[in-house]
Design a protein around this motif. Structure first.
Motif, PDB file in Angstrom:
ATOM      1  N   GLN A 389       0.830  -1.212   0.000  1.00 59.40           N
ATOM      2  CA  GLN A 389       0.000   0.000   0.000  1.00 59.40           C
ATOM      3  C   GLN A 389       0.864   1.262   0.000  1.00 59.40           C
ATOM      4  OE1 GLN A 389      -2.420  -0.608   3.484  1.00 59.40           O
ATOM      5  NE2 GLN A 389      -4.022  -1.714   2.364  1.00 59.40           N
ATOM      6  N   LYS A 390       1.916   1.248   0.786  1.00 60.37           N
ATOM      7  CA  LYS A 390       2.797   2.410   0.857  1.00 60.37           C
ATOM      8  C   LYS A 390       3.504   2.655  -0.470  1.00 60.37           C
ATOM      9  CE  LYS A 390       2.315   3.670   5.217  1.00 60.37           C
ATOM     10  NZ  LYS A 390       1.824   5.024   5.597  1.00 60.37           N
ATOM     11  N   SER A 393       1.054   4.115  -2.896  1.00 61.89           N
ATOM     12  CA  SER A 393       0.746   5.515  -2.568  1.00 61.89           C
ATOM     13  C   SER A 393       1.876   6.461  -2.955  1.00 61.89           C
ATOM     14  CB  SER A 393       0.452   5.648  -1.072  1.00 61.89           C
ATOM     15  OG  SER A 393       1.629   5.445  -0.299  1.00 61.89           O
TER      16      SER A 393
END
Length: 447
Positions: A389-390, A393
């Motif tokens: 997810q990081k 993003s």
């Protein structure tokens, strides 16, 4: 004096040290105890905010204590009964390895020593060598380094590094006091100085006598070291040598290796026979100017033949040790707090090292530092899902993000990967307020 003391009670108390009238018995003694000199001494002690001595009194407590007790202290000084307290022993690591013993006096002793320095400096300092830079008014380590560069530029490409073995611990008191007495004939001043250097040291609650040496860490110690080594400076000048001395750190610049070896032998003989000090023959050496370091700096020859200043490799190594601690993965603080601490440290470090002529060495540290910070992030993200997810993003495609999130490579290897450099580029760290070494260096060069 307690906050509850009324103005009337304050008026009835003995005069403070700032109002104390002085004895006319001895001009130097009177100058030491003058209102102006004592006020300057107190401000100097307060400005340094040094650690307390064996009595635990802090800098903030000194001024109120003096207002209450200066009358008794002044009387003991006048009648010769004042006895300095033993210094508190503190051991700190040396930059090059090993340990250095410091002696921390009480605040009252620091104050009185500073008052002595206030009247002795105008007597001794104007006569010190122009090649002496340590602990002197309007002189600095930067001036010493720049003077060394000039000596090398004049063709002195060989350097004699004279290492005085435990200089502050080995100074013989009689030899030192004889040199102070050359220009000071006030017996009360001389007696007080001797009492300070023989006051002893407190180790694990036990007082130990000091039969030689002057405590490194006291206000008097720098001046006494310059007085002691002034004879060496004069001897080097008499022999026509180019040199730089900063406290007990001395470098002599000559044109050939043969001359350097001859100078090392001659200076060693002078120091040991005339000054009764010991030269560390293992650490004292002869080296090319490009291999020599001074006060954390080194030197190199540029294409045009000019001599330039660089940050010494040892200083870079110590810098990285400090940054390792600030980028430790097990330090449980936010990234914002971590970067604030790093930036503060870098600014203070660069305040000293900005005189280096280029940023080649420190730019490499910047890259290493950012990789350390990316490693911290990778460790904090922990789970595969969080990592994925990081990365997404931060602009990494889903497929590549999943592949790297599942990677079995260690945090350091991942931190150096192309994908994490794209996800966390230099601009990301700048947006968080990170001050890089090269950036800080360029700011100093523009000012």
């Amino acid at each position: 004096m307690s906050p509850q003391t009324t103005m009337q009670e304050r008026k009835e108390q003995p005069a403070s040290f700032e109002d104390q009238s002085q004895s006319d018995d001895g001009l130097l003694w009177a100058a030491m105890l003058s209102k102006e000199n004592l006020s300057r001494a107190l401000k100097r002690v307060e400005a340094k905010k040094a650690a307390p001595g064996i009595d635990g009194m802090t800098t903030a407590e000194l001024r109120p204590w003096l207002h209450d007790h200066w009358t008794e202290v002044a009387k003991s000084l006048e009648d010769g009964t004042y006895r300095p307290s033993p210094v508190r022993r503190v051991t700190i690591p040396k930059p090059g390895g090993g340990e250095r013993d410091l002696g921390v006096p009480t605040m009252l002793d620091k104050f009185i020593q500073q008052a002595i320095v206030g009247v002795l400096n105008p007597i001794f300092d104007p006569e010190f060598s122009e090649s002496s830079f340590g602990y002197r008014p309007k002189r600095s380590a930067h001036q010493a380094v720049k003077a060394a560069r000039e000596h090398i530029a004049q063709g002195n490409h060989w350097v004699v590094d004279v290492d005085l073995e435990k200089f502050f611990d080995r100074v013989q008191h009689d030899v030192l006091m004889a040199r102070v007495a050359r220009k000071v004939d006030d017996k009360r001043i001389l007696k007080l100085i001797r009492r300070f250097i023989t006051s002893g040291v407190m180790v694990n609650g036990v007082k130990q006598a000091t039969e030689e040496g002057t405590p490194q860490g006291s206000p008097l110690s720098p001046l006494l070291s310059n007085i002691m080594l002034d004879d060496m400076d004069r001897e080097l000048e008499r022999r026509g040598h180019s040199f730089v001395r900063y406290a007990d750190d001395a470098r002599i610049f000559v044109s050939s290796e043969r001359a350097a070896k001859r100078v090392l032998d001659g200076v060693t003989d002078f120091i040991e026979k005339r000054l009764k000090l010991k030269v560390n023959r293992e650490k004292s050496k002869v080296a090319r100017a490009s291999e020599m370091t001074l006060l954390g700096f080194g030197f190199y020859f540029w294409r045009s033949g000019t001599v330039r200043i660089k940050v010494a490799p040892g200083s870079i190594a110590r810098l990285k040790v400090r940054l390792r601690g600030l980028t430790a993965r097990n330090w449980g603080v936010s990234m914002q707090h971590r970067i604030g601490r790093i930036s503060t440290f870098i600014r203070s470090w660069m305040a000293y090292f900005h005189i280096a002529d280029d940023a080649v060495a420190i730019s490499g540290v910047d890259k290493w530092l950012r990789r350390r910070l990316r490693q911290v992030y990778w460790k904090q993200w922990k789970r595969i899902r969080t990592k994925m997810q990081k990365l997404i993003s931060h602009g990494i495609g889903r497929e590549k993000a999943y592949m790297w999130a599942c990677s079995q490579k260690g945090p350091w290897r991942v931190a150096g990967s192309h994908v994490l450099q794209i996800a966390l580029p230099n601009s990301h760290w700048q947006s968080l307020g990170l001050v890089g070494l090269e950036q800080a260096w360029k700011r100093y060069k523009r000012t």
